[in-house]
Design a protein around this motif. Structure first.
Motif, short mmCIF file in Angstrom:
data_model
loop_
_atom_site.label_atom_id
_atom_site.label_comp_id
_atom_site.label_asym_id
_atom_site.label_seq_id
_atom_site.Cartn_x
_atom_site.Cartn_y
_atom_site.Cartn_z
N LYS A 2 0.83 -1.19 0.00
CA LYS A 2 0.00 0.00 0.00
C LYS A 2 0.88 1.26 0.00
CE LYS A 2 -3.93 -2.05 2.46
NZ LYS A 2 -4.87 -1.89 3.61
N GLN A 3 0.26 2.41 -0.16
CA GLN A 3 0.97 3.68 -0.11
C GLN A 3 1.62 3.85 1.27
OE1 GLN A 3 1.47 6.15 -2.37
NE2 GLN A 3 2.54 7.44 -0.87
N PHE A 4 2.90 4.18 1.28
CA PHE A 4 3.60 4.40 2.54
C PHE A 4 3.24 5.78 3.08
CE2 PHE A 4 7.14 5.67 5.22
CZ PHE A 4 7.37 4.53 5.97
N ILE A 5 2.93 5.86 4.39
CA ILE A 5 2.57 7.13 5.01
C ILE A 5 3.24 7.25 6.37
CG2 ILE A 5 0.35 7.49 3.85
CD1 ILE A 5 -1.04 6.23 6.26
N VAL A 139 -7.51 0.41 16.29
CA VAL A 139 -7.51 1.59 15.42
C VAL A 139 -8.37 1.34 14.19
CG1 VAL A 139 -5.52 0.94 13.99
CG2 VAL A 139 -5.96 3.37 14.48
N ASP A 140 -8.84 2.39 13.55
CA ASP A 140 -9.65 2.28 12.35
C ASP A 140 -8.74 2.19 11.12
OD1 ASP A 140 -11.39 2.53 10.21
OD2 ASP A 140 -12.67 3.99 11.21
N HIS A 141 -8.59 1.00 10.57
CA HIS A 141 -7.72 0.81 9.41
C HIS A 141 -8.27 1.51 8.16
CE1 HIS A 141 -4.81 -2.20 11.03
NE2 HIS A 141 -5.79 -2.36 11.92
N ASP A 142 -9.58 1.69 8.11
CA ASP A 142 -10.15 2.40 6.96
C ASP A 142 -9.71 3.87 6.96
OD1 ASP A 142 -11.58 0.24 5.82
OD2 ASP A 142 -13.15 0.48 7.32
N TRP A 143 -9.61 4.48 8.14
CA TRP A 143 -9.10 5.85 8.21
C TRP A 143 -7.64 5.89 7.76
CZ3 TRP A 143 -5.10 8.17 10.96
CH2 TRP A 143 -5.05 9.56 10.92
N ILE A 144 -6.86 4.93 8.20
CA ILE A 144 -5.45 4.89 7.78
C ILE A 144 -5.37 4.78 6.26
CG2 ILE A 144 -3.34 3.50 7.85
CD1 ILE A 144 -4.00 2.82 10.75
N ASP A 145 -6.23 3.95 5.66
CA ASP A 145 -6.23 3.82 4.20
C ASP A 145 -6.70 5.10 3.53
OD1 ASP A 145 -5.16 1.30 4.12
OD2 ASP A 145 -7.05 0.25 3.80
N ALA A 146 -7.62 5.83 4.16
CA ALA A 146 -8.04 7.12 3.60
C ALA A 146 -6.87 8.10 3.55
CB ALA A 146 -9.18 7.71 4.42
N ILE A 147 -6.02 8.06 4.56
CA ILE A 147 -4.83 8.91 4.56
C ILE A 147 -3.86 8.44 3.48
CG2 ILE A 147 -2.91 9.79 5.95
CD1 ILE A 147 -5.74 10.73 6.79
N LEU A 287 -6.21 9.39 -11.91
CA LEU A 287 -6.02 9.74 -10.50
C LEU A 287 -6.76 8.76 -9.59
CD1 LEU A 287 -6.24 13.64 -10.27
CD2 LEU A 287 -4.37 12.19 -9.46
N THR A 288 -7.96 8.37 -10.01
CA THR A 288 -8.74 7.43 -9.21
C THR A 288 -8.06 6.08 -9.15
OG1 THR A 288 -10.74 8.59 -9.98
CG2 THR A 288 -11.05 6.49 -8.86
N MET A 289 -7.43 5.66 -10.24
CA MET A 289 -6.68 4.41 -10.21
C MET A 289 -5.51 4.50 -9.24
SD MET A 289 -6.61 2.83 -14.06
CE MET A 289 -6.22 4.27 -15.02
N ILE A 290 -4.83 5.64 -9.21
CA ILE A 290 -3.73 5.85 -8.26
C ILE A 290 -4.26 5.73 -6.83
CG2 ILE A 290 -2.15 7.60 -7.35
CD1 ILE A 290 -1.82 8.58 -10.28
N ALA A 291 -5.43 6.34 -6.58
CA ALA A 291 -6.04 6.28 -5.25
C ALA A 291 -6.38 4.85 -4.86
CB ALA A 291 -7.29 7.16 -5.22
N ALA A 292 -6.95 4.10 -5.80
CA ALA A 292 -7.33 2.71 -5.50
C ALA A 292 -6.10 1.85 -5.23
CB ALA A 292 -8.14 2.15 -6.66
N LYS A 293 -5.07 2.03 -6.01
CA LYS A 293 -3.85 1.25 -5.81
C LYS A 293 -3.23 1.55 -4.45
CE LYS A 293 0.59 0.09 -7.94
NZ LYS A 293 1.54 0.38 -9.07
N ALA A 294 -3.36 2.78 -3.97
CA ALA A 294 -2.76 3.19 -2.71
C ALA A 294 -3.29 2.40 -1.53
CB ALA A 294 -3.01 4.69 -2.47
N ILE A 295 -4.51 1.85 -1.64
CA ILE A 295 -5.11 1.12 -0.52
C ILE A 295 -5.19 -0.38 -0.79
CG2 ILE A 295 -6.32 3.08 0.43
CD1 ILE A 295 -8.84 2.21 -1.02
N GLY A 296 -4.41 -0.84 -1.77
CA GLY A 296 -4.28 -2.27 -1.98
C GLY A 296 -5.09 -2.87 -3.09
#
Length: 438
Positions: A2-5, A139-147, A287-296
């Motif tokens: 996933k996207q590193f944050i 913790v809420d993993h969905d929030w982490i993925d939103a970030i 951009l939406t594809m980039i967003a989707a890839k960021a969360i797996g």
């Protein structure tokens, strides 16, 4: 991956409550957080009790340039604390309250939920709508993925090759609005940057092997097949050289006319290797594809809602032949063909695999950015036509799903992925202040 944050975390408390128990819980939760992949944690170790503590913690998080902050209510606490963090750090916030502990004969021990309520009310009344809340032991993993989505979009390097496809005005973008809303600038390149690019024989031969391994190429001439391989290598080298996160491509009409083939087949191959490529110059779709890839989401791709069967309640999610070839259903003939553009439209032809799917699109209209999302099931079907496609039954009846897209003016491209990812997109939309269409 996933996207590193980078995320900050701190725990608020007040000594009139059981702050020692809150600290014990905090120590355990910190170790659990550290086990989450692709996150660097900036942990404020002591409990934050006084305003001075909050200032020290906030400056630590601010200097570390975190992407978001988790503010834990270990117990009830001063209302100044979360506001101080928000003022100095100014990043998306997750408000997290621990579950109440069993009574031990005295007063309520933590009162953490009330602390969370205090923080949420203060943030809301101060004009901050970006916070998210969770009460519980995890913790809420969905929030982490939103970030992760937010970070991926903001840090993306997105290229546009040419312009949007001829007449596809609804795919047009306002570049400065994109910069204002999403923090991204678009790098523009001429189509000739791909057409005229020199590609080594080694690269071409490797691409030929990859193509022949995946596709039935029996209908293609030797010259056409070499053009596909050359174009695959050229696009791959171009994206790598310019360090692009994604590339939107004006794939017609000039490609077939001037290069000799359309890029669909080459894009199918490269997308299966993890490259983000948007057809028809669709920047927001890319951009939406980039967003989707960021969360797996693995190998996201663009599809059209192309055929609707109201009686049987399904839609054909089709495109001319650009879906990643790793999504082939494994049973139909996976082939390359030249069925359009006078024999120059070389496309991938196969049925997509069955399974649960999501559809997304970050889409702008009338000065607003919206996030469209839907869910359904890709069903088994026979190979009946050219292109890449899936028979999808959505959660909503197809007539309702279609009317929702049409009535809100969502562009005719949506990003399709396998799996369930709606909650992170929903939280991301709230953080960014975007409208959701779902």
């Amino acid at each position: 991956m996933k996207q590193f944050i980078k995320l900050g975390v701190l725990c608020l408390a007040r000594k009139t409550f059981d702050h020692r128990a809150a600290l014990d819980i905090y120590q355990k939760r910190k170790e659990e957080l550290k086990a989450i992949a692709d996150v660097e944690w900036v942990i404020c170790e002591p409990l934050v009790i006084e305003v001075e503590d909050a200032e020290v913690a906030a400056n630590q998080l601010d200097s570390s340039q975190v992407d978001g902050v988790i503010i834990i209510s270990g117990t009830f606490h001063l209302g100044h604390l979360a506001l101080t963090i928000d003022k100095i750090v100014a990043k998306p916030i997750l408000l997290w309250a621990f579950n109440e502990l069993p009574y031990d004969g005295g007063k309520i021990r933590l009162n953490a939920v009330c602390g969370l309520n205090l923080n949420a009310s203060n943030l809301y009344k101060s004009g901050n709508d970006t916070y998210h809340t969770i009460i519980g032991d995890s913790v809420d993993h969905d929030w982490i993925d939103a970030i992760r989505i937010k970070a991926a979009v903001e840090h993306a390097r997105l290229g546009l090759l040419g312009h949007h496809a001829h007449g596809f005005f609804n795919l047009g973008i306002d570049e400065l609005r994109l910069f204002k809303d999403l923090g991204i600038l678009i790098d523009q390149y001429p189509l000739a940057a791909i057409w005229d690019r020199k590609v080594s024989d080694t690269t071409i031969n490797q691409c030929l092997e990859d193509i022949k391994e995946q596709f039935d190429v029996s209908t293609l001439s030797k010259d056409t097949l070499e053009k596909v391989a050359r174009l695959t290598g050229s696009m791959k080298d171009f994206v790598d050289e310019h360090k692009l996160t994604g590339l939107a491509i004006r794939c017609w009409p000039e490609f077939a006319e001037r290069y000799g083939i359309s890029p669909c087949a080459a894009m199918s191959v490269l997308q299966s290797q993890g490259y983000i490529l948007g057809c028809e110059g669709d920047v927001e779709g890319t951009l939406t594809m980039i967003a989707a890839k960021a969360i797996g989401a693995q190998t996201p791709f663009l599809a059209d809602l192309s055929q609707v069967n109201v009686e049987e309640n399904y839609a054909l999610m089709w495109h001319c032949g650009v879906a990643p070839c790793n999504l082939w259903d494994g049973s139909c003939n996976c082939s390359l063909d030249t069925y359009f553009a006078g024999g120059k439209g070389v496309t991938a032809d196969f049925v997509l695999k069955a399974g649960p799917i999501n559809c997304f699109r970050m889409d702008s209209a009338r000065g607003k950015t919206r996030v469209y999302m839907a869910a359904g099931e890709a069903l088994h079907m026979e190979k009946l036509l050219r292109g890449t496609y899936a028979k999808v039954r959505f959660e909503k009846h197809i007539e309702q799903a279609l009317n929702q897209v049409i009535d809100t003016g969502v562009a005719h491209h949506v990003v399709m992925v396998y799996g369930e990812f709606r909650k992170p997109f929903d939280i991301y939309s709230k953080i960014m202040g975007f409208e959701t269409i779902k």
